[in-house]
Design an enzyme around this catalytic site. Structure first.
Site, PDB file in Angstrom:
ATOM      1  N   HIS A 122      -6.968  -4.648  -1.047  1.00 23.76           N
ATOM      2  CA  HIS A 122      -6.319  -5.666  -1.412  1.00 23.76           C
ATOM      3  C   HIS A 122      -6.956  -6.318  -2.524  1.00 23.76           C
ATOM      4  O   HIS A 122      -7.018  -7.577  -2.979  1.00 23.76           O
ATOM      5  CB  HIS A 122      -6.475  -6.707  -0.388  1.00 23.76           C
ATOM      6  CG  HIS A 122      -5.913  -6.092   1.217  1.00 23.76           C
ATOM      7  ND1 HIS A 122      -7.000  -5.670   1.953  1.00 23.76           N
ATOM      8  CD2 HIS A 122      -4.842  -5.964   1.514  1.00 23.76           C
ATOM      9  CE1 HIS A 122      -6.199  -5.024   2.917  1.00 23.76           C
ATOM     10  NE2 HIS A 122      -5.004  -5.313   2.628  1.00 23.76           N
ATOM     11  N   HIS A 181       0.824  -1.184  -0.177  1.00 20.67           N
ATOM     12  CA  HIS A 181      -0.064   0.087  -0.061  1.00 20.67           C
ATOM     13  C   HIS A 181       1.085   1.247   0.021  1.00 20.67           C
ATOM     14  O   HIS A 181       0.489   2.456   0.431  1.00 20.67           O
ATOM     15  CB  HIS A 181      -0.969   0.131   1.146  1.00 20.67           C
ATOM     16  CG  HIS A 181      -1.786  -1.341   1.311  1.00 20.67           C
ATOM     17  ND1 HIS A 181      -2.785  -1.744   0.446  1.00 20.67           N
ATOM     18  CD2 HIS A 181      -1.895  -2.057   2.487  1.00 20.67           C
ATOM     19  CE1 HIS A 181      -3.180  -2.866   0.714  1.00 20.67           C
ATOM     20  NE2 HIS A 181      -2.790  -3.174   1.976  1.00 20.67           N
TER      21      HIS A 181
END
Lengths: 333, 333
Positions: B219, B57
């Site tokens: 995700h 991320h």
């Protein structure tokens, strides 16, 4: 083609509108013709810096308009030079009587259109200088260029010359430092995937699943050669070796190492390239004094990266560190 | 799968190494176990903020370590929670006697592992608080979460609570403002493409050429529904309407509008979303006081974006504007 756009013919206009809204404290976006200037332009007594080029390389150039960097930026259509009738008003709007330096990436269309705008400005009595950035060591002459292409080094020229203008250097001095940065900077890039120009609707080239384009340009134009996919370390070697070979920096030189993402590559991968490039520089006896890692000059959603090395001197380091306040590059302010 | 990596099992380690080299003036990267702390940690008298979560991320969370934001960040494997034996030393290293606030995105694994580390720290006599961020309005419960997921709002919690800690607020006050930001922030995202976890080697899901995933998680986990590709304005409506519906901000409220890229989307497209979202907020009588546009919490190379709205008060605006100096967010310093 899946893109977060409305009408493919309106991507530059729509994007500039959002850019202007998000950064109204820093910039003013003019439309028809399109150009972006510092909110406080013209800045009294200051040399003005104006750059521009095809859109699709964001944040370059509009994202670098603000204190300590550009006074004006002129975005063309995607991957297409801006026209003289866009460039001229940006020059007129930012000129404060101390002259205007044009920073132009070496692409034939850009050179021609900035030259025409410069001639018109000179005819009006303005003082204009031009620096052509040509840092890409990948190829001599290519699809859109005679001589070397201007790529990521442009960000460094704009930052350091912009800082010099901000501290009050005159037009000759600002031009000289822009030329010194261009003389001391080299870059080379690689593409893992192509990119799609919105109004074209199809990728501008194709790469096989295990193939990369070494020395790619920022419009996806061909580079040195295609090669099979390899490790990040091996690819970093293929970029940094020609960069250092051409730069010829003496052992002990202080450098800025800039790993740039082409738009679609995760930041984590840029740091993997950085780790190896930094090791290579250290092995060659070069001292990394400053770093820049991120998406600063892109090719739409292309996956890929470039590595840039700039030889620094004391003055460049001071200028690099001085306050900058633009939408895409900011510190000390 | 083409990625700028070496060994797929070493992507986090290789990337952290580059990160540590590029930002050695700001952070210290510890390995085995992996965690990142401010160069000057522990900062005497200051409440420490520690966050973390799966890697992939970036720049979240390591990129937000520095003055005015996080004291420590703990990166797990890609899309995998960090373990208590990574989290505990980050807590120990940053605690300066004023207590530690843990900022945890609401994923079951993260909650569990941060809780275990917190218990171990408390057993050592440290004072620990935890704020769980759960700003994603897309779904109640999902693949990795009971309740709402924590997404882009996390960046705002880390920044504003980090600023409060920097000005000297005590543990209760820093915790309270982190909770206030979490209570006033809502987000929703969209994916145009999937992403590929390096050690998996295959995309975690597939989307057809004309299909998007509305309400996607960071995700790539499923969101609300799949829908045909649409214009940026229509997609922005699909994101901002649920965000505002859930937020229920009174007319006249001051807000921060944050358009976040998932990693593979050009900045120009984020500004196109911004333009429309800003128009919608204005039509609803909300005042955009601050903005953030860029790749701040990503899902590897996923193409997509999220829109976040935070209701601001005077204190939050002051804290937002105060100096921050981290690898990925910097101003005033």
């Amino acid at each position: 083609m899946k893109k977060l756009i409305n009408d493919p013919r309106e991507v530059v206009a729509d994007s500039l509108r959002g850019f202007g809204l998000a950064h109204h404290d820093l910039v003013k976006v003019h439309t028809d013709p399109d150009y972006v200037v510092r909110r406080d332009a013209p800045v009294r007594g200051k040399v003005a810096l104006v750059s521009g080029g095809g859109s699709g390389h964001e944040p370059l150039h509009s994202g670098y308009v603000g204190r300590g960097m550009l006074d004006g930026a002129v975005p063309g259509a995607v991957f297409t030079s801006p026209t003289p009738d866009q460039i001229l008003p940006a020059i007129q709007h930012t000129d404060a009587g101390a002259g205007v330096l044009l920073i132009v990436k070496n692409y034939t269309g850009d050179i021609l259109n900035f030259e025409t705008a410069a001639e018109l400005a000179v005819a009006e009595g303005l003082e204009i200088r031009t620096v052509v950035v040509n840092d890409d060591v990948a190829v001599e002459d290519s699809t859109y260029t005679a001589g070397r292409r201007g790529v990521a080094g442009t960000v460094l020229v704009e930052r350091i010359a912009g800082a010099a203008a901000e501290r009050g250097d005159d037009l000759d001095a600002v031009t000289a430092i822009a030329e010194r940065v261009n003389a001391g900077v080299r870059s080379m890039g690689v593409a893992l995937t192509a990119c799609t120009v919105p109004h074209a609707g199809e990728p501008s080239f194709t790469l096989a699943e295990d193939e990369i384009e070494l020395g790619v340009g920022i419009h996806g134009e061909p580079g040195r050669r295609r090669m099979p996919m390899d490790t990040a370390d091996a690819i970093a070697d293929q970029l940094i070796t020609p960069v250092l070979g051409d730069l010829g920096a003496a052992e002990g030189s202080r450098v800025l190492l800039f790993v740039n993402g082409m738009g679609g590559t995760p930041l984590s991968e840029l740091y993997i390239l950085y780790a190896h490039a930094a090791q290579v520089l250290q092995d060659r006896g070069l001292h990394i004094e400053r770093s820049l890692v991120g998406n600063y000059i892109t090719a739409l959603e292309m996956q890929g990266a470039s590595i840039t090395v700039l030889v620094l001197d004391d003055d460049m380091i001071d200028l690099w560190d001085s306050p900058v306040h633009t939408p895409a590059l900011r510190w000390g302010a």
